[in-house]
Scaffold this motif. Structure first.
Motif, PDB file in Angstrom:
ATOM      1  N   GLN A 291       0.833  -1.197   0.000  1.00  0.00           N
ATOM      2  CA  GLN A 291       0.000   0.000   0.000  1.00  0.00           C
ATOM      3  C   GLN A 291       0.880   1.263   0.000  1.00  0.00           C
ATOM      4  OE1 GLN A 291      -3.289  -0.536   3.083  1.00  0.00           O
ATOM      5  NE2 GLN A 291      -2.119  -2.407   3.393  1.00  0.00           N
ATOM      6  N   LEU A 327      -3.794   0.833  -3.074  1.00  0.00           N
ATOM      7  CA  LEU A 327      -3.747  -0.498  -2.451  1.00  0.00           C
ATOM      8  C   LEU A 327      -2.542  -1.271  -2.968  1.00  0.00           C
ATOM      9  CD1 LEU A 327      -5.276  -2.372  -0.497  1.00  0.00           C
ATOM     10  CD2 LEU A 327      -6.475  -3.306  -2.493  1.00  0.00           C
ATOM     11  N   TYR A 339      -8.393  -5.296  -9.357  1.00  0.00           N
ATOM     12  CA  TYR A 339      -8.035  -3.962  -8.884  1.00  0.00           C
ATOM     13  C   TYR A 339      -8.175  -2.972 -10.030  1.00  0.00           C
ATOM     14  CZ  TYR A 339      -5.503  -0.208  -6.537  1.00  0.00           C
ATOM     15  OH  TYR A 339      -5.155   0.991  -5.963  1.00  0.00           O
ATOM     16  N   ASN A 343      -7.724   4.890  -4.948  1.00  0.00           N
ATOM     17  CA  ASN A 343      -8.799   5.632  -4.290  1.00  0.00           C
ATOM     18  C   ASN A 343      -8.414   7.111  -4.209  1.00  0.00           C
ATOM     19  OD1 ASN A 343      -9.983   3.175  -3.886  1.00  0.00           O
ATOM     20  ND2 ASN A 343      -9.553   3.053  -1.699  1.00  0.00           N
ATOM     21  N   VAL A 380     -14.814   6.522  -3.871  1.00  0.00           N
ATOM     22  CA  VAL A 380     -15.094   5.380  -2.990  1.00  0.00           C
ATOM     23  C   VAL A 380     -16.128   5.736  -1.922  1.00  0.00           C
ATOM     24  CG1 VAL A 380     -14.091   3.755  -1.341  1.00  0.00           C
ATOM     25  CG2 VAL A 380     -12.782   4.442  -3.351  1.00  0.00           C
ATOM     26  N   THR A 464     -15.530   7.697   6.159  1.00  0.00           N
ATOM     27  CA  THR A 464     -14.984   6.346   5.974  1.00  0.00           C
ATOM     28  C   THR A 464     -15.853   5.317   6.674  1.00  0.00           C
ATOM     29  OG1 THR A 464     -12.721   7.163   5.729  1.00  0.00           O
ATOM     30  CG2 THR A 464     -12.986   4.876   6.385  1.00  0.00           C
ATOM     31  N   TYR A 468     -17.008   3.225   3.487  1.00  0.00           N
ATOM     32  CA  TYR A 468     -15.854   2.483   2.970  1.00  0.00           C
ATOM     33  C   TYR A 468     -16.183   0.998   2.801  1.00  0.00           C
ATOM     34  CZ  TYR A 468     -10.957   1.266   2.258  1.00  0.00           C
ATOM     35  OH  TYR A 468      -9.769   0.826   1.726  1.00  0.00           O
ATOM     36  N   THR A 469     -16.348   0.573   1.576  1.00  0.00           N
ATOM     37  CA  THR A 469     -16.668  -0.820   1.242  1.00  0.00           C
ATOM     38  C   THR A 469     -15.697  -1.292   0.166  1.00  0.00           C
ATOM     39  OG1 THR A 469     -19.015  -0.514   1.773  1.00  0.00           O
ATOM     40  CG2 THR A 469     -18.425  -2.395   0.382  1.00  0.00           C
ATOM     41  N   THR A 470     -14.879  -2.301   0.520  1.00  0.00           N
ATOM     42  CA  THR A 470     -13.841  -2.800  -0.384  1.00  0.00           C
ATOM     43  C   THR A 470     -13.780  -4.317  -0.294  1.00  0.00           C
ATOM     44  OG1 THR A 470     -12.105  -2.702   1.292  1.00  0.00           O
ATOM     45  CG2 THR A 470     -12.518  -0.690   0.029  1.00  0.00           C
ATOM     46  N   GLN A 471     -12.663  -4.878  -0.746  1.00  0.00           N
ATOM     47  CA  GLN A 471     -12.446  -6.319  -0.651  1.00  0.00           C
ATOM     48  C   GLN A 471     -12.329  -6.784   0.799  1.00  0.00           C
ATOM     49  OE1 GLN A 471     -12.175  -8.633  -3.206  1.00  0.00           O
ATOM     50  NE2 GLN A 471     -12.766  -7.044  -4.658  1.00  0.00           N
ATOM     51  N   THR A 472     -12.016  -5.849   1.716  1.00  0.00           N
ATOM     52  CA  THR A 472     -11.782  -6.227   3.114  1.00  0.00           C
ATOM     53  C   THR A 472     -12.714  -5.543   4.113  1.00  0.00           C
ATOM     54  OG1 THR A 472     -10.097  -4.501   3.269  1.00  0.00           O
ATOM     55  CG2 THR A 472      -9.343  -6.719   2.681  1.00  0.00           C
ATOM     56  N   HIS A 473     -13.452  -4.488   3.680  1.00  0.00           N
ATOM     57  CA  HIS A 473     -14.260  -3.711   4.602  1.00  0.00           C
ATOM     58  C   HIS A 473     -15.673  -3.501   4.061  1.00  0.00           C
ATOM     59  CE1 HIS A 473     -10.217  -2.814   5.988  1.00  0.00           C
ATOM     60  NE2 HIS A 473     -10.709  -2.241   7.080  1.00  0.00           N
TER      61      HIS A 473
END
Length: 680
Positions: A291, A327, A339, A343, A380, A464, A468-473
Motif C-alpha cells: 500500500q 492499495l 483492482y 482511491n 469510494v 470512511t 468504505y466498502t472494499t475487498q476487506t471492509h
C-alpha cells in the motif's frame, strides 16, 4: 509564580502577561479585565516560566476585599479564560522545554511520552499515528492548531496531517474527557490543541539532521516584527528509506502566521501546507503489504478579538485534504485483475464561530455559536454524483450548527462553571441535542486544588465509517452518532519543587462506532456498539531536582506518570480493530541530568499493556487471533549547548525491542540520529 489579589466574587482584573494586550470590562462601576493568551489554549497541570517583565499585573479595588492567591497561568479548558488554580478539569501541558529535551522527530513521537495519551503508530516520525485519550479511538479526539479545529471528517487517521514543525511549537494542551462544550461536537474523548510560538521580536532558527535508514531532515523559521505586525514563516522537510520494506516516506511542511496587535484589537492569521508521501506496508490490511499513501493538506484561518465591556472573538477557517490511496503501489508486479485503480478523496471543512465574553460581579459569561460544514469528493466514499469531477464520482456533505453558553462563578476558594452545547447536524434531520457540562473546584489551601466535573459529548461517524466498502471492509450508512458521559474527580498539588496530579474517572459510551469482524476470515464491518463503560485513573509526579538538591549536582528534572483503564467487554465475541483495544496500563518516566557543563542527557522510558486482540497474518493470510503483549521502550537524547548553537544525538528504542502495537505492523527497532541547530 503567584500574585495575591483581592476579590469579592469576580471584582478583579487581569492584565495580559504574555502578549501585553488587555481587554477591559466595566460592570457595576468596577473594572474587570480578563487576561487572555490570544490564540492559545494554555490549560496546564505543569508550570510555565514567565519573564518577570511579562508577569501579569493584577489591579484591585482596595476596599473590603478578601485576599486570594492565583497561579499566573491562564487556562482555556473552558469557554472563558481562567487562572490554573480556578480550573475544574484535568489538563496537561507539554512545554517547549519538554520538546527540546525529548528524543523525538514529530508530535506523535512526543505524545508517546505522556502517560494519559495512547499513540498507535503505523509509521515513524509523524508518518501516521492514531492518537486517542482515555481508552477512546482516534476518531474521538479533536485536533486543533491555535484553536482551529482541523479534525479530518474523512478519517481520524489523517487528523495530524497538519503543517507544523517541532520548532514552531510553544506548548501543547491536552484536555482529557468529553469536551464538546470547549472544542465542539467532535471532542468525544477530549482534545489536543497545538499552540505555536508567539514571538516578541525578530529572530531566526535553522536545524539540520541525519540518521539511520537514510534519514535526513531540515527546518527553518523566521520571525519579523514591525509594530503592530509580527510575521513568521517556517518550513520543514524530512525523508527516510524506512526501517522495513515499503516504509519509506517524505514529509514537507510550510506554515505562515501574521499577528496584528493594538490596544483596541487583535487579529491572528495563519495558513499552511502539508505534503506526505509514504509506503504504507500493511497499514490497513496485512493482506496487502504494498500500500502507498499520498496526502496533501491546506488550511487558512483568521481570528479577531475586540476590547470593551463585551468582548467579541470571531473566527473563520477553511481546510482541504487530498488523499490518493494506492492499495497496490505504482510499480508493484502482478497486480490482480480485480483492482481497477487507486482511491481518490478530497475533503473540505469550512467553519465560522463567534465567542462572546461578558464579565460582571456574578462572574464571566461566555456564549456564542459555530457553524462547521464538512464535505467530501471521492470515487469510494459518498453518494453518486450526477456529474463527475476529475477522479471524483461520489460525494457527501453535512453541516454542524452549535449554540453554546457557559457561566463561571468564582468566589475566593470556589469555582463553579455551568454550561451546555445545543447541537444540530444536517445529517440528522429535525434533531437538536443538548450536551451539558458542570465543573467545580475547591482550594482548601493555596497549593492544593480539588475538582469534580460532569460532561456529555457526541461524535458523528466519519465518511470512511459510513461508506468504505472494499475487498476487506463493509461500511454502514445507518450508523448513529456516538454519545459519551463522563464523571471525574481529581486533585492538583503544587509547591516549589514538587507537583502532582491525580484523577479518577468513569465514562459511559453509547452507540460507539468500531470496525469489527465475527471471525478471522470475515470482512471488517463498521458497527455501533450499544454500550461500553470505562473506569480508570491517572497520576503524575514531577520533581525539580536542580532546585531541590542544588545546582552544583548533575540531576535536573524527574517525572513519572501512570494511567490505568478498565472497560467492560461486550458479550458478543467480536474481533475489534479499535474500540476494544485500549491501553489497560501505561507507565512513563523521564530523567534529565548534566554530564558536564552544557552537556545534558535525557532519558525517556515507557511501559504499556494493551487489552484486546488482533488477527495475526501468515503468508498474507489471516491465521489466528492473538492478544497484544506488554512492551517497554527506552529512548535517550544527549545535547550540547554552545552559545546559540545546539548539537544533539537521539537514540530511540535503545534495546531494539521488537513489538506490535497495532494490527500486524512491526514497530521500528533501534534508530540513531543526530543534528544541530542555531538560533539568531
Amino acid at each position: 509564580m503567584r500574585k495575591s489579589i483581592k476579590s469579592p466574587g469576580m471584582a478583579f482584573r487581569f492584565k495580559r502577561f504574555a502578549r501585553k494586550k488587555f481587554s477591559v470590562f466595566n460592570s457595576l462601576g468596577k473594572a474587570v479585565t480578563i487576561g487572555v493568551l490570544s490564540g492559545c489554549a494554555l490549560a496546564s497541570a505543569h508550570a510555565v516560566s514567565v519573564n518577570p517583565k511579562e508577569k501579569s499585573e493584577l489591579q484591585i479595588a482596595p476596599d473590603t476585599l478578601q485576599e486570594v492567591e492565583l497561579d499566573e497561568i491562564v487556562v482555556t479548558a473552558t469557554k472563558a479564560d481562567l487562572p490554573l488554580n480556578l480550573a475544574s478539569k484535568q489538563v496537561t501541558l507539554i512545554t517547549s522545554a519538554d520538546i527540546e529535551r525529548a528524543p523525538i522527530r514529530s508530535i506523535q513521537d512526543l505524545l508517546t511520552h505522556i502517560a494519559g495519551v495512547d499513540v498507535q503508530q503505523r509509521g515513524p516520525h509523524g508518518v501516521q499515528a492514531d492518537i486517542s485519550l482515555r481508552g477512546g479511538t482516534f476518531d474521538q479526539v479533536a485536533i486543533l492548531l491555535n484553536g482551529v479545529n482541523l479534525s479530518n471528517p474523512q478519517t481520524g487517521h489523517y487528523s495530524f496531517d497538519i503543517p507544523i514543525n517541532l520548532s514552531d511549537i510553544d506548548h501543547i494542551e491536552i484536555v482529557q474527557g468529553p469536551s464538546s462544550l470547549v472544542y465542539g461536537a467532535s471532542a468525544f474523548a477530549g482534545g489536543i490543541n497545538i499552540i505555536t510560538k508567539k514571538d516578541a521580536h525578530s529572530n531566526a532558527f535553522i536545524e539540520a539532521g541525519a540518521g539511520m535508514h537514510a534519514l535526513a531532515e531540515a527546518e527553518a523559521r523566521l520571525a519579523v516584527k514591525s509594530q503592530p505586525w509580527l510575521n513568521t514563516i517556517s518550513a520543514g522537510y524530512q525523508r527516510s528509506d524506512g526501517y522495513m520494506d515499503n516504509s519509506d516516506y517524505k514529509i514537507a511542511n510550510v506554515l505562515w502566521q501574521s499577528q496584528f496587535r493594538t490596544n483596541d484589537a487583535a487579529i491572528d492569521i495563519q495558513a499552511g501546507f502539508n505534503d506526505k508521501k509514504y509506503g504504507a506496508n500493511t497499514f490497513y490490511s496485512a493482506t496487502y503489504p504494498h500500500q502507498f499513501d499520498d496526502t496533501k493538506g491546506i488550511f487558512f484561518s483568521v481570528k479577531g478579538e475586540s476590547t470593551g465591556k463585551l468582548k467579541l472573538m470571531p473566527q473563520i477557517y477553511w481546510s482541504r485534504h487530498y488523499d490518493t490511496f494506492q492499495l497496490f503501489r505504482d510499480g508493484t508486479p502482478n497486480i490482480p485483475a480485480w483492482y481497477k485503480g487507486h482511491n481518490y478523496h478530497r475533503s473540505d471543512v469550512f467553519g465560522a464561530n463567534l465567542n462572546m465574553q461578558y464579565a460582571s460581579k456574578l462572574g464571566i459569561t461566555s456564549f456564542g455559536a459555530e457553524m462547521r460544514n464538512e464535505g467530501i469528493l471521492s470515487n469510494v466514499l459518498g453518494k453518486a454524483m450526477s456529474d463527475s469531477i476529475d477522479n471524483y464520482t461520489l460525494s457527501d456533505n453535512r453541516t454542524n450548527i452549535s449554540f453554546f453558553a457557559e457561566h463561571h462563578f468564582v468566589f475566593d476558594r470556589y469555582t463553579l462553571s455551568v454550561g451546555g452545547l445545543l447541537n444540530h447536524n444536517t445529517a440528522l434531520p429535525d434533531q437538536f441535542s443538548f450536551y451539558p457540562a458542570i465543573n467545580a473546584s475547591f482550594r482548601p489551601i493555596s497549593e492544593l486544588r480539588l475538582y469534580a466535573s460532569w460532561n456529555i459529548a457526541t461524535r458523528m461517524p466519519t465518511f470512511t465509517e459510513l461508506y468504505y466498502t472494499t475487498q476487506t471492509h463493509i461500511g454502514n450508512t445507518d450508523l448513529e452518532a456516538e454519545r459519551s458521559e463522563a464523571f471525574e474527580v481529581g486533585l492538583h498539588y503544587r509547591k516549589n519543587i514538587f507537583r502532582t496530579d491525580l484523577a479518577a474517572f468513569y465514562m459511559r459510551g453509547r452507540n460507539l462506532i468500531d470496525w469489527v469482524k465475527t471471525s478471522p476470515d470475515a470482512l471488517w464491518e463498521s458497527r455501533n456498539h450499544t454500550k461500553l463503560d470505562k473506569t480508570g485513573f491517572e497520576a503524575s509526579v514531577n520533581l525539580n531536582l536542580a532546585e531541590w538538591l542544588g545546582s552544583q549536582q548533575p540531576l535536573q528534572t524527574f517525572s513519572i506518570g501512570y494511567m490505568h483503564i478498565r472497560q467492560n467487554l461486550l458479550k458478543d465475541e467480536l474481533i475489534s480493530n479499535y474500540a476494544l483495544n485500549c491501553l489497560r496500563n501505561k507507565f512513563t518516566a523521564s530523567l534529565q541530568h548534566e554530564i558536564v557543563k552544557n552537556l545534558s542527557l535525557s532519558w525517556n522510558f515507557r511501559w504499556q499493556d494493551r487489552v484486546g486482540t488482533y488477527v495475526r497474518y501468515v503468508d498474507l493470510k489471516p491465521a489466528e487471533t492473538v492478544h497484544f503483549k506488554p512492551f517497554s521502550v527506552l529512548d535517550a537524547k544527549i545535547a550540547y549547548q554552545w552559545k546559540k548553537m545546539s548539537f544533539f544525538v537521539d537514540a530511540n528504542n535503545i534495546f531494539d525491542k521488537k513489538y506490535i502495537d497495532l494490527g500486524n505492523i512491526p514497530q521500528a527497532g533501534f534508530w540513531l540520529s543526530g543534528g544541530a541547530n542555531i538560533r539568531f
